[in-house]
Design an enzyme around this catalytic site. Structure first.
Site, mmCIF file in Angstrom:
data_model
loop_
_atom_site.group_PDB
_atom_site.id
_atom_site.type_symbol
_atom_site.label_atom_id
_atom_site.label_comp_id
_atom_site.label_asym_id
_atom_site.label_seq_id
_atom_site.Cartn_x
_atom_site.Cartn_y
_atom_site.Cartn_z
ATOM 1 N N LEU A 435 0.839 -1.201 0.000
ATOM 2 C CA LEU A 435 0.000 0.000 0.000
ATOM 3 C C LEU A 435 0.869 1.243 0.000
ATOM 4 C CD1 LEU A 435 -2.593 -1.000 2.720
ATOM 5 C CD2 LEU A 435 -3.048 -0.726 0.298
ATOM 6 N N GLY A 438 7.321 3.877 3.603
ATOM 7 C CA GLY A 438 7.658 5.118 4.285
ATOM 8 C C GLY A 438 8.941 4.941 5.047
ATOM 9 N N GLY A 439 9.300 5.986 5.769
ATOM 10 C CA GLY A 439 10.519 5.941 6.539
ATOM 11 C C GLY A 439 10.497 4.803 7.554
ATOM 12 N N GLN A 440 9.299 4.518 8.072
ATOM 13 C CA GLN A 440 9.212 3.526 9.137
ATOM 14 C C GLN A 440 9.127 2.105 8.629
ATOM 15 O OE1 GLN A 440 6.639 4.189 12.380
ATOM 16 N NE2 GLN A 440 6.530 6.376 12.025
ATOM 17 N N GLY A 441 8.745 1.947 7.371
ATOM 18 C CA GLY A 441 8.633 0.595 6.857
ATOM 19 C C GLY A 441 7.670 0.516 5.691
ATOM 20 N N THR A 442 7.288 -0.711 5.376
ATOM 21 C CA THR A 442 6.409 -0.942 4.242
ATOM 22 C C THR A 442 5.054 -1.403 4.760
ATOM 23 O OG1 THR A 442 8.372 -1.685 3.102
ATOM 24 C CG2 THR A 442 6.284 -2.126 2.027
ATOM 25 N N LYS A 457 1.893 -3.311 8.762
ATOM 26 C CA LYS A 457 3.113 -2.506 8.621
ATOM 27 C C LYS A 457 4.318 -3.344 9.048
ATOM 28 C CE LYS A 457 4.211 1.464 11.043
ATOM 29 N NZ LYS A 457 3.984 2.891 11.300
ATOM 30 N N ASP A 554 3.935 14.503 15.406
ATOM 31 C CA ASP A 554 4.256 14.401 13.979
ATOM 32 C C ASP A 554 3.006 14.606 13.130
ATOM 33 O OD1 ASP A 554 5.940 14.153 11.852
ATOM 34 O OD2 ASP A 554 6.052 11.963 11.911
#
Ligand SMILES: *[C@@H]1O[C@H](CO)[C@@H](O)[C@H](O)[C@H]1NC(C)=O
Ligand SMILES: *[C@@H]1O[C@H](CO)[C@@H](O)[C@H](O)[C@H]1NC(C)=O
Ligand SMILES: *[C@@H]1O[C@H](CO)[C@@H](O)[C@H](O)[C@H]1NC(C)=O
Ligand SMILES: *[C@@H]1O[C@H](CO)[C@@H](O)[C@H](O)[C@H]1NC(C)=O
Ligand SMILES: *[C@@H]1O[C@H](CO)[C@@H](O)[C@H](O)[C@H]1NC(C)=O
Ligand SMILES: *[C@@H]1O[C@H](CO)[C@@H](O)[C@H](O)[C@H]1NC(C)=O
Ligand SMILES: *[C@@H]1O[C@H](CO)[C@@H](O)[C@H](O)[C@H]1NC(C)=O
Ligand SMILES: *[C@@H]1O[C@H](CO)[C@@H](O)[C@H](O)[C@H]1NC(C)=O
Ligand SMILES: *[C@@H]1O[C@H](CO)[C@@H](O)[C@H](O)[C@H]1NC(C)=O
Ligand SMILES: *[C@@H]1O[C@H](CO)[C@@H](O)[C@H](O)[C@H]1NC(C)=O
Ligand SMILES: *[C@@H]1O[C@H](CO)[C@@H](O)[C@H](O)[C@H]1NC(C)=O
Ligand SMILES: *[C@@H]1O[C@H](CO)[C@@H](O)[C@H](O)[C@H]1NC(C)=O
Length: 728
Positions: A435, A438-442, A457, A554
């Site tokens: 989907l 991002g910086g944190q993961g997929t 995630k 954030d």
């Protein structure tokens, strides 16, 4: 050692009883020849029957029917007899048959004694399916016919007293009588006579009736005796009757199979007709369909339905074959797959050999082998478990445990998923399911076994810091229950990467929607106001209403998800903080997203709730202007949206930078109010900014005033909304 071997075998025997695996396909069975219509309204006419408007090859001689389309719904006829239904096995037709009657009144005698002749057809009146039935109280009636010899049968009925024991439902001689007819009857005629012209019974029985009827159909009722022709009229002169049909003249023994007129086609068998008038066909064992058609008998896929096969052993493999099926044990096992429970076993021959040889002290080698195999399994399991433990630790499991033990959080609503469950849900993290990254993961789209659609995630853990963020997000989200905050269903720590499982929000994120190239897809002012209000109320909730205050830290448009109804859902809690947990609010590094930063935080390294208010102000600007927070297409001093906005307000042309669409839709004072609110949120001094609660209630108030009692306005809003939904 032997015990170990036994255990292994035992395990295999006790395999959970899953259904046997089927290798098969199903097909529908044809009832009509390929080039024939064979259909009257919704009734299929199976060969050898056929319709007279189809070519002559579509039916066998004597089986021609006629579909009267002048009736509504269309009705099947054979000659001028109405056909109710027909079947191949039993080989029967149900048709309508006239009722014979003999009626008396004071002046007249009215009667009709019908006859029926099917000599021209390969039919007989079914001796098993029909009864000759007579109703009356002063009569004798008979049926005569020809079945090679003259045949006569009949009933005599006298019942003068109407209290003399009539029994509803019982046709046993009092007012009602039934007899059977002989086999093979092809024509009959009825007669009814009265002993005394019904004079003694005229008060309750003016009529007598006689008819050949489907023996299942007729149920005597005393009321049938009463009334002048009542029974006759109530049934519209007809009762159903059963005809047996056959391929006539010769029994199976006397037909030549090579004769082109031989009726039984591929994979079928001949059997003599029960009416003694010829033969019939039946699909061979393991086939089903129409035996009178080429390829009419189709193989039955016994494997498709557990009820039609005896392949009952767990793990047994059912293979469909022409006319049957094969039930075998999978590779490495043997035995009888039909035996449920212990059908397939790991080489039972070896097992018994082992038993003997062990007794003889010879088969030790094989036992050793089994033991080694078993040991290997144990070690492998232990290895896997250790691997999972390592993952668990690495993925912050201990950290989470700590949090749980310290009673900081409650995890009642949280489910711990296994790595396997999530592999299945995401189709082994298929690329097609991604989907977003991002910086944190997929993030993957997945479907749980219970059918719930979820977002999974997969967190990229690069360092201790990330790991903390991950655990942080679990801790925070498990505290929150708000309709505008994305729901966390659970997590998984025993996979290679830690995983978070959220509710799936279908509409993408706000940033994508605002900055989409296609401006036609942009939402109306009312929807933007709704989104802003929802975000504000969610963040206000985090700040005040949640059991422990949470700073979001954030807020940005890409963290706001939208569902299909434009409901905003706040997500991405990686760097959020439970305040109690972090009383100083002092951090060693500034975290957040460029363009949304509170400048005060940037300078002081001190994050306050007002820092969230600042970031929210930036999101408001995005909604108002549809501009990017940082854009190189603007002049260098206006590169940052906040300064761009501030300068345009200062120079008193802020209306110019508003999105043209909302300038059309929104009321000026409303836009002014929201812009003012944004200004206040973006005040460089945190102290001057409103609280999130104030922001939320201000927006709520604007939204309310925007839903006035003036109907046309409201209608317009609905219209805009619908238009947008359609265009998406
Ligand atoms: C055929 O249609 C009639 C009415 O039009 C309906 O009553 C009957 O149930 C239908 N039969 C089948 C097999 O669909
Ligand atoms: C067709 O059906 C009608 C009834 O509607 C009947 O009167 C007619 O005799 C039938 N025709 C043939 C050729 O069987
Ligand atoms: C007797 O029946 C005939 C015909 O069924 C009818 O015309 C006549 O009117 C009836 N007479 C009486 C008295 O009901
Ligand atoms: C029945 O019909 C056939 C021809 O269809 C005829 O030869 C025979 O005489 C008829 N039988 C009776 C009893 O009417
Ligand atoms: C049946 O009876 C009729 C007259 O009642 C007679 O003419 C005929 O020959 C008989 N048929 C047989 C087969 O006995
Ligand atoms: C038989 O049934 C009819 C109605 O179907 C009813 O009026 C009558 O009383 C019943 N008679 C008996 C003896 O049960
Ligand atoms: C016949 O009718 C009687 C009473 O009218 C009822 O009790 C019985 O169930 C019926 N039987 C059938 C087979 O319909
Ligand atoms: C019955 O009526 C017929 C005329 O309809 C008559 O010829 C006959 O004699 C009557 N029988 C009795 C027993 O009354
Ligand atoms: C059938 O064949 C047998 C002998 O093959 C013979 O006796 C019998 O009469 C035949 N039956 C018919 C109906 O032709
Ligand atoms: C039965 O099927 C086979 C092959 O499908 C074919 O060769 C044979 O002619 C068929 N026999 C009949 C009676 O249709
Ligand atoms: C027709 O064949 C099926 C199975 O192939 C069997 O169960 C059935 O009894 C047969 N029917 C007749 C009337 O022979
Ligand atoms: C059934 O399958 C087994 C194993 O695949 C094979 O040995 C056996 O011959 C098969 N039986 C038939 C009737 O094909």
């Amino acid at each position: 050692m032997a015990l170990v071997g036994m255990l292994l075998l035992q395990l295999l025997l006790w395999w959970p009883p899953t259904t046997a695996i089927s290798i098969s396909s199903s097909s529908s069975v044809a009832m009509v020849k390929p080039h024939c219509k064979g259909k009257c309204w919704n009734v299929t006419v199976p060969y050898p029957f056929g319709l007279d408007d189809d070519p002559i090859s579509c039916y066998r001689e004597g089986f021609k029917l006629n579909c009267s389309t002048t009736l509504d719904p269309p009705q099947l006829y054979i000659g001028n007899t109405e056909v109710l239904e027909m079947s191949l096995l039993p080989a029967q037709l149900r048709v309508l048959n006239y009722i014979g009657y003999d009626c008396y009144n004071s002046t007249d005698n009215d009667y009709d004694f019908p006859s029926f002749n099917v000599s021209a057809r390969p039919f007989t009146f079914s001796d098993t399916g029909n009864r000759f039935t007579v109703i009356g109280c002063d009569n004798y009636a008979r049926i005569t016919g020809l079945n090679g010899r003259n045949f006569t049968s009949g009933c005599s009925m006298i019942c003068n007293d109407q209290q003399s024991g009539f029994i509803n439902g019982s046709c046993s001689g009092i007012g009602c009588c039934q007899t059977s007819i002989p086999k093979g009857l092809k024509s009959f005629k009825l007669y009814i006579d009265s002993y005394n012209n019904h004079t003694d019974v005229s008060d309750f029985n003016p009529c007598a009736y006689a008819f050949l009827v489907d023996s299942e159909w007729y149920n005597f009722s005393v009321s049938d005796l009463r009334g002048y022709k009542d029974f006759y009229n109530r049934n519209r002169q007809n009762v159903p009757m059963v005809l047996d049909w056959a391929i006539e003249n010769y029994p199976c023994e006397n037909v030549s199979r090579s004769d082109p007129s031989y009726a039984c086609r591929n994979n079928s068998e001949c059997f003599n007709s029960p009416n003694g008038r010829g033969y019939l066909c039946n699909c061979s064992l393991g086939y089903q369909g129409n035996p009178y058609l080429d390829d009419g008998c189709q193989d039955v896929d016994e494997c498709a339905d557990p009820a039609t096969n005896e392949c009952k052993a767990p793990l047994a493999i059912c293979t469909n074959m022409p006319g049957g099926y094969n039930c075998s044990c999978p590779d490495g096992m043997d035995g009888d797959g039909r035996k449920s429970g212990s059908g397939c076993t790991a080489h039972p021959k070896k097992q018994s050999a082992v038993m003997e040889e062990v007794a003889l002290g010879v088969g030790l080698g094989i036992v050793m082998l089994l033991a080694i195999y078993w040991l290997y399994g144990v070690l492998k399991k232990r290895h896997l478990r250790r691997r999972k433990e390592i993952f668990f630790e690495r993925n912050g499991g201990l950290l989470l445990q700590e949090k749980i033990l310290s009673n900081e959080t409650s995890f009642e609503k949280l489910k711990v998923f296994t790595a396997k469950e999530l592999e299945n849900a995401t189709d082994y993290y298929n690329e097609d399911r991604i989907l977003g990254r991002g910086g944190q993961g997929t993030v993957y789209k997945g479907m749980l076994a219970d059918g719930r659609i979820v977002a999974v995630k997969k967190v990229k853990i690069v360092d201790e810091n990330r790991l903390k963020q991950f655990i942080n997000e679990i801790v925070i989200l498990s505290q929150i229950n708000h309709r505008n905050v994305v729901k966390l269903f659970g997590c998984c720590l025993d996979a290679e990467f830690p995983l978070l499982i959220y509710e799936f929000i279908s509409g993408g994120n706000l940033a994508e929607r605002i900055h989409e190239k296609n401006k036609d897809l942009l939402f109306s002012w009312n929807i933007r106001l709704k989104i802003a209000t929802e975000i504000a109320s969610a963040v206000a909730y985090l700040h005040s209403a949640a059991s422990i205050p949470i700073y979001y830290r954030d807020i940005k448009s890409s963290s706001i998800l939208l569902d299909e109804k434009y409901t905003a859902k706040v997500s991405d809690f990686g760097i959020s903080r439970l305040v109690e947990n972090d009383k100083t609010h002092l951090t060693t590094s500034v975290q957040g997203t460029f363009g949304y930063f509170d400048p005060e935080y940037f300078q002081s390294y001190q994050f306050t709730e007002k820092s969230d208010v600042f970031s929210f102000g930036v999101v408001l600007l995005e909604l108002l202007t549809v501009e990017k927070t940082i854009s190189s297409s603007r002049s260098s001093e206006d590169r940052c949206l906040v300064t761009y906005f501030a300068s345009s307000v200062r120079e008193d042309h802020f209306f110019k930078i508003l999105d043209p669409q909302i300038k059309q839709e929104g009321k000026t004072e409303e836009l002014q109010a929201v812009a003012n609110l944004a200004m206040r949120c973006l005040n460089t001094s945190g102290r001057e900014r409103p609280t999130m609660m104030e922001v939320a209630s201000e927006l709520e108030r604007l939204r309310r005033s925007d839903e006035p009692s003036v109907v046309p306005d409201n209608g317009q809003e609905v219209e805009i909304f619908i238009n947008e939904t359609l265009s998406l």
